[in-house]
Design a protein around this motif. Structure first.
Motif, PDB file in Angstrom:
ATOM      1  N   GLN A  73      45.242  42.711  36.701  1.00  0.00           N
ATOM      2  CA  GLN A  73      45.429  42.287  35.312  1.00  0.00           C
ATOM      3  C   GLN A  73      44.245  42.755  34.453  1.00  0.00           C
ATOM      4  N   VAL A  74      43.034  42.622  34.986  1.00  0.00           N
ATOM      5  CA  VAL A  74      41.835  43.081  34.268  1.00  0.00           C
ATOM      6  C   VAL A  74      41.858  44.608  34.134  1.00  0.00           C
ATOM      7  N   LEU A  75      42.259  45.309  35.180  1.00  0.00           N
ATOM      8  CA  LEU A  75      42.251  46.771  35.181  1.00  0.00           C
ATOM      9  C   LEU A  75      43.345  47.380  34.306  1.00  0.00           C
ATOM     10  N   GLU A  76      44.394  46.620  34.010  1.00  0.00           N
ATOM     11  CA  GLU A  76      45.478  47.132  33.164  1.00  0.00           C
ATOM     12  C   GLU A  76      44.944  47.691  31.855  1.00  0.00           C
ATOM     13  N   ASP A  77      43.923  47.053  31.299  1.00  0.00           N
ATOM     14  CA  ASP A  77      43.347  47.496  30.032  1.00  0.00           C
ATOM     15  C   ASP A  77      42.756  48.890  30.123  1.00  0.00           C
ATOM     16  N   TYR A  78      42.417  49.327  31.335  1.00  0.00           N
ATOM     17  CA  TYR A  78      41.813  50.639  31.537  1.00  0.00           C
ATOM     18  C   TYR A  78      42.815  51.649  32.079  1.00  0.00           C
ATOM     19  N   GLY A  79      44.043  51.220  32.289  1.00  0.00           N
ATOM     20  CA  GLY A  79      45.044  52.104  32.858  1.00  0.00           C
ATOM     21  C   GLY A  79      44.793  52.408  34.321  1.00  0.00           C
ATOM     22  N   LEU A  80      44.090  51.489  35.010  1.00  0.00           N
ATOM     23  CA  LEU A  80      43.754  51.691  36.417  1.00  0.00           C
ATOM     24  C   LEU A  80      44.515  50.717  37.319  1.00  0.00           C
ATOM     25  N   ASP A  81      45.703  50.333  36.893  1.00  0.00           N
ATOM     26  CA  ASP A  81      46.425  49.308  37.623  1.00  0.00           C
ATOM     27  C   ASP A  81      47.003  49.778  38.952  1.00  0.00           C
ATOM     28  N   ASP A  82      46.815  51.053  39.318  1.00  0.00           N
ATOM     29  CA  ASP A  82      47.309  51.532  40.608  1.00  0.00           C
ATOM     30  C   ASP A  82      46.186  51.688  41.634  1.00  0.00           C
ATOM     31  N   THR A  83      45.018  51.129  41.334  1.00  0.00           N
ATOM     32  CA  THR A  83      43.872  51.189  42.220  1.00  0.00           C
ATOM     33  C   THR A  83      44.099  50.293  43.434  1.00  0.00           C
ATOM     34  N   GLU A  84      43.834  50.824  44.634  1.00  0.00           N
ATOM     35  CA  GLU A  84      43.980  50.014  45.844  1.00  0.00           C
ATOM     36  C   GLU A  84      42.799  49.043  45.943  1.00  0.00           C
ATOM     37  N   ILE A  85      43.123  47.776  46.201  1.00  0.00           N
ATOM     38  CA  ILE A  85      42.095  46.746  46.305  1.00  0.00           C
ATOM     39  C   ILE A  85      42.152  46.158  47.710  1.00  0.00           C
ATOM     40  N   THR A  86      40.997  46.220  48.400  1.00  0.00           N
ATOM     41  CA  THR A  86      40.893  45.684  49.755  1.00  0.00           C
ATOM     42  C   THR A  86      39.696  44.736  49.809  1.00  0.00           C
ATOM     43  N   MET A  87      39.475  44.154  50.966  1.00  0.00           N
ATOM     44  CA  MET A  87      38.320  43.261  51.150  1.00  0.00           C
ATOM     45  C   MET A  87      37.004  44.022  50.953  1.00  0.00           C
ATOM     46  N   GLU A  88      36.996  45.332  51.215  1.00  0.00           N
ATOM     47  CA  GLU A  88      35.776  46.134  51.099  1.00  0.00           C
ATOM     48  C   GLU A  88      35.531  46.668  49.693  1.00  0.00           C
ATOM     49  N   THR A  89      36.522  46.563  48.816  1.00  0.00           N
ATOM     50  CA  THR A  89      36.392  47.079  47.456  1.00  0.00           C
ATOM     51  C   THR A  89      35.246  46.380  46.737  1.00  0.00           C
ATOM     52  N   ARG A  90      34.397  47.172  46.088  1.00  0.00           N
ATOM     53  CA  ARG A  90      33.247  46.634  45.345  1.00  0.00           C
ATOM     54  C   ARG A  90      33.589  46.598  43.857  1.00  0.00           C
ATOM     55  N   PHE A  91      33.242  45.471  43.226  1.00  0.00           N
ATOM     56  CA  PHE A  91      33.551  45.299  41.809  1.00  0.00           C
ATOM     57  C   PHE A  91      32.848  46.329  40.939  1.00  0.00           C
ATOM     58  N   GLY A  92      31.588  46.608  41.235  1.00  0.00           N
ATOM     59  CA  GLY A  92      30.827  47.544  40.419  1.00  0.00           C
ATOM     60  C   GLY A  92      31.085  48.992  40.781  1.00  0.00           C
ATOM     61  N   ARG A  93      30.834  49.339  42.025  1.00  0.00           N
ATOM     62  CA  ARG A  93      30.901  50.738  42.460  1.00  0.00           C
ATOM     63  C   ARG A  93      32.335  51.274  42.473  1.00  0.00           C
ATOM     64  N   ASP A  94      33.265  50.527  43.040  1.00  0.00           N
ATOM     65  CA  ASP A  94      34.636  51.032  43.206  1.00  0.00           C
ATOM     66  C   ASP A  94      35.512  50.794  41.982  1.00  0.00           C
ATOM     67  N   LEU A  95      35.412  49.602  41.405  1.00  0.00           N
ATOM     68  CA  LEU A  95      36.278  49.256  40.269  1.00  0.00           C
ATOM     69  C   LEU A  95      35.619  49.510  38.923  1.00  0.00           C
ATOM     70  N   GLU A  96      34.285  49.693  38.948  1.00  0.00           N
ATOM     71  CA  GLU A  96      33.508  49.945  37.744  1.00  0.00           C
ATOM     72  C   GLU A  96      33.719  48.862  36.678  1.00  0.00           C
ATOM     73  N   LEU A  97      33.785  47.620  37.131  1.00  0.00           N
ATOM     74  CA  LEU A  97      33.952  46.514  36.195  1.00  0.00           C
ATOM     75  C   LEU A  97      32.638  46.240  35.471  1.00  0.00           C
ATOM     76  N   GLU A  98      32.735  45.979  34.197  1.00  0.00           N
ATOM     77  CA  GLU A  98      31.587  45.620  33.366  1.00  0.00           C
ATOM     78  C   GLU A  98      31.422  44.105  33.410  1.00  0.00           C
TER      79      GLU A  98
END
Length: 107
Positions: free
Chosen positions: A27-52
């Motif tokens: 839902q947060v990533l929808e604003d960036y058009g990244l809603d098809d990003t795979e999210i796993t337990m290892e996914t990092r908020f900063g490095r992988d998702l680049e969340l501010e």
């Protein structure tokens, strides 16, 4: 003052919490058009998702909507060093949410 109750059934198992968090992150990533990003337990908020930081505030609001005050994201993050926040993984947040729910008897 009453504490808001979470909507629907709340399960403290990792798979259910991961599914909830994945939906919130998407839902947060929808604003960036990244809603098809795979999210796993290892996914990092900063490095992988680049969340501010504002995205993390949005995520905190979604966590409170889902779990009420049982899960306090701001309190969780406030105990971390900056590099820990930058490297924060989805899995670590899943574990935190599970611990909070179990402590509140929401297993």
């Amino acid at each position: 003052m009453t504490t808001p109750h979470p909507t629907g059934s709340v399960r403290a198992d990792e798979a259910a919490v991961l599914a909830d968090l994945t939906a919130m992150i998407e839902q947060v990533l929808e604003d960036y058009g990244l809603d098809d990003t795979e999210i796993t337990m290892e996914t990092r908020f900063g490095r992988d998702l680049e969340l501010e930081s504002i995205d993390l505030v949005t995520l905190a609001g979604l966590l409170e909507e889902r779990y009420g005050r049982l899960v306090n994201f701001a309190e969780f993050v406030s105990s971390m060093e900056l590099d820990e926040i930058i490297e924060l993984s989805v899995g670590r947040l899943v574990e935190h949410v599970c611990l909070c729910l179990k402590a509140a008897g929401r297993v």
